[in-house]
Design an enzyme around this catalytic site. Structure first.
Site, PDB file in Angstrom:
ATOM      1  N   ASP A 319      62.726 -57.322 100.299  1.00  0.00           N
ATOM      2  CA  ASP A 319      61.385 -56.771 100.199  1.00  0.00           C
ATOM      3  C   ASP A 319      61.205 -55.641 101.214  1.00  0.00           C
ATOM      4  O   ASP A 319      61.627 -55.759 102.371  1.00  0.00           O
ATOM      5  CB  ASP A 319      60.373 -57.891 100.473  1.00  0.00           C
ATOM      6  CG  ASP A 319      58.947 -57.454 100.335  1.00  0.00           C
ATOM      7  OD1 ASP A 319      58.561 -57.048  99.226  1.00  0.00           O
ATOM      8  OD2 ASP A 319      58.208 -57.528 101.334  1.00  0.00           O
ATOM      9  N   GLU A 354      64.425 -53.102  97.669  1.00  0.00           N
ATOM     10  CA  GLU A 354      63.191 -52.426  97.288  1.00  0.00           C
ATOM     11  C   GLU A 354      63.133 -51.204  98.209  1.00  0.00           C
ATOM     12  O   GLU A 354      62.816 -51.343  99.398  1.00  0.00           O
ATOM     13  CB  GLU A 354      61.979 -53.338  97.495  1.00  0.00           C
ATOM     14  CG  GLU A 354      60.677 -52.688  97.056  1.00  0.00           C
ATOM     15  CD  GLU A 354      59.463 -53.554  97.335  1.00  0.00           C
ATOM     16  OE1 GLU A 354      58.534 -53.560  96.510  1.00  0.00           O
ATOM     17  OE2 GLU A 354      59.437 -54.231  98.386  1.00  0.00           O
TER      18      GLU A 354
END
Length: 643
Positions: A319, A354
């Site tokens: 993330d 990401e």
């Protein structure tokens, strides 16, 4: 209260580790002046043992006779000078950053945890990237409303291992299940004040510890053993397990947040701070982990090794992964990224970035080192515009079909590097994407101010789900077009769980705090036609060599795998690339994609050969090709001299 014999112990491994005689404890702090190991009994009474200050800023001690299940924490003494980042407060009982289990979310203490597990004949599927189809899901959201799962198991790791879920994934053609965070997390104070919870789980406190709220509580099991059973069951079905993991911030949040672990143990070592000792918030969550420090790097690597070695997971999605490369500017050769990519265990797994954070230079698409793959928001946005707004030229469409070659075609990138997606957990579902022009996040109690405003969505003339029949038909067609481009493009497709079933979140595009039927998949109202369409699309993908060879497409002989043709069956001209225009894409000399996203019907001159429409496109008419149409055909006979 039991008093243990206390010895100096060993500095490694960090955390709490059980042997046949007791438990060794080790924790890193560069700036502490004294650290006590605090052991608690069931009544909350505390016994303190002063840790030995060893080399390399590691404090350690050994409790002879201690066993698994012991509750403990640390109290660290040192200076309280926030202007230089020092926030020591010995009144705070701190969680071990290496905790593998914690007591509860209201007053979390670390628990000594040692759980051997018999993996027996477990074998990782090791699915090639070129054959991988990812399914992004939430443990509870996927299983909470499934009628064939016993009520005692719904919402748990055990529920995912149920035959009905395994069968759904395998029938669909999924090869990898990507789970939203399953590490121990907390609910932010602002959510607690609104009587909501952090459903997605991106507010991690202890990334080594399994999240216990997804445990069924079945007798004879633990949260960790149930998770491992789930992994083993998925592996037997040929499905890999990828974990969404958070190393960009922690649940300690900003200056007003709780002091739980790193803040009280060694604040300036673990967090990025400015010259006034304030937290640099590059994540939107109040703090940013300082992952260029050797102690933080070791912590991340040890955590990844735990999940890979002791839990047999097959990969990780990181993330806000740009934080992993911050020095503080982003560097694709930063120490942590180098350590991960050179690690002989981790570099054999599926690693997904990401590729952004919230800084001015946070957008780092295509900049991550091999073997990282990357979430491709360019694919998401362009494909939405192509299908729903027809305002993107076919040159951009061709680039997205070809694995976003314009972004990723570099020597260190493979053809799978682009993680292609139309929707993900963050944003509209597929059905909502074609049903709402505007977000409807009122249930989040933030005055509909949260979530993205720019979604490239299109409601087809009616805001909401219960539209007139002719609009519902148009929406179904748009969903099919979006799925077709997703699953028949070069790269690695990722499907959001429930999209194949027509799941809606009632227009909420930021359901991070909705642990309720807004987020849970309603299996009993599944769109079976859309499910069948998606299943046939994935099966079609696995038949087309150009999509699964693992190679970039080539348009020149002798290794020609793609031809870009206009409506007349001729090579697309330079001028046509700049406009919205019908396109034919010939793959591997045998599969033909006919694309007409214009507003007008078009006659198509097909390449020579005997062409037949393939499933799931049999319902289409081709004389002429109607507007807003996507069809795939297979050639069964052709003249060799033409190629």
């Amino acid at each position: 209260m039991t008093t243990f014999n206390f010895h100096q112990g060993q500095p490694y491994p960090l955390g709490s580790h059980v042997d046949e005689h007791g438990v060794n404890f080790a924790v890193y702090s560069e700036h502490a002046e004294h650290i006590d190991l605090c052991v608690l009994n069931p009544f909350g009474d505390e016994t303190r043992y002063p840790l030995h200050q060893g080399d390399n800023h590691i404090w350690h001690g050994y409790l002879a006779g201690a066993k698994t299940g012991l509750h403990y924490g640390y109290r660290a003494r040192g200076k309280w000078v926030p202007l230089i980042g020092l926030r020591f407060n010995h009144h705070r009982l701190l969680v071990d950053p290496y905790s593998r289990a914690l007591t509860d979310k209201q007053s979390p203490y670390s628990i000594v945890n040692h759980e051997p597990y018999d993996w027996r004949d477990d074998i990782r599927p090791n699915t090639p990237w070129s054959n991988t189809v990812i399914y992004e899901a939430h443990v509870r959201g996927l299983t909470q409303l499934h009628p064939d799962i016993p009520s005692t198991l719904r919402g748990s790791y055990a529920a995912i291992a149920q035959p009905c879920i395994i069968q759904h994934l395998t029938n669909l053609g999924i090869t990898a299940l990507e789970l939203l965070p399953v590490q121990f997390h907390l609910d932010e104070p602002h959510l607690q004040a609104r009587q909501l919870t952090n459903y997605w789980g991106y507010n991690t406190l202890a990334p080594f510890a399994i999240e216990p709220q997804y445990w069924s509580g079945l007798e004879g099991s633990t949260p960790l053993s149930e998770f491992r059973n789930m992994v083993k069951t998925l592996h037997r079905a040929g499905i890999e397990v990828i974990l969404d993991i958070v190393f960009n911030h922690t649940a300690e949040l900003d200056d007003s947040g709780p002091c739980l672990s790193f803040r009280g143990l060694d604040n300036p070592t673990y967090y990025w701070l400015n010259h006034r000792g304030e937290y640099l918030d590059w994540t939107g969550c109040g703090n940013t982990l300082k992952l260029d420090h050797s102690a933080a790097i070791q912590w991340v690597l040890d955590c990844l090794h735990f999940w890979a070695i002791e839990c047999h997971v097959d990969g990780f999605r990181f993330d806000l992964a740009s934080v992993l490369g911050r020095t503080p500017i982003f560097n694709s050769r930063a120490s942590l990224l180098n350590a991960i990519t050179q690690d002989p265990i981790l570099n054999q797994l599926k690693l997904i970035a990401e590729p952004w954070d919230l800084t001015s230079d946070g957008y780092q698409l295509s900049q991550f080192p091999s073997p990282f793959a990357e979430w491709n928001d360019r694919f998401r946005d362009d494909i939405r515009r192509i299908v729903l707004h027809q305002d993107v030229p076919i040159g951009i469409l061709a680039s997205r079909l070809a694995g976003s070659r314009d972004c990723f075609f570099q020597p260190h990138h493979s053809s799978f590097v682009s993680i292609n997606y139309i929707t993900a957990h963050d944003g509209f579902t597929l059905r909502d994407l074609v049903s709402f022009n505007h977000k409807h996040n009122e249930a989040n109690h933030e005055n509909n101010q949260d979530g993205h405003d720019h979604n490239n969505s299109h409601n087809h003339g009616f805001e909401g789900l219960n539209a007139p029949e002719e609009i519902l038909v148009e929406r179904q067609q748009s969903q099919q077009h979006l799925l077709s481009l997703l699953l028949l493009s070069l790269g690695t497709p990722m499907l959001r769980a429930g999209d194949e079933l027509g799941h809606s979140q009632q227009g909420n595009n930021n359901a991070y705090c909705q642990d309720n039927p807004i987020s849970w998949i309603n299996w009993q109202e599944a769109d079976k036609n859309l499910m069948a369409f998606t299943t046939q699309l994935i099966a079609l993908r696995q038949q087309i060599p150009a999509l699964i060879s693992g190679e970039w497409w080539h348009s020149l002989a002798p290794n020609k795998t793609v031809e870009w043709l206009n409506a007349q069956g001729m090579p697309v001209t330079l001028e046509q690339w700049q406009h919205s225009y019908p396109l034919q894409v010939l793959l591997s000399g045998q599969w033909l994609l006919l694309i007409n996203f214009t507003e007008q019907p078009h006659e198509m001159t097909l390449p020579q050969g005997d062409w037949q429409i393939v499933a799931p496109f049999h319902h289409h008419s081709l004389s002429p090709i109607p507007p807003k149409t996507f069809v795939v055909m297979q050639r069964y006979r052709f003249l060799p001299s033409a190629y």
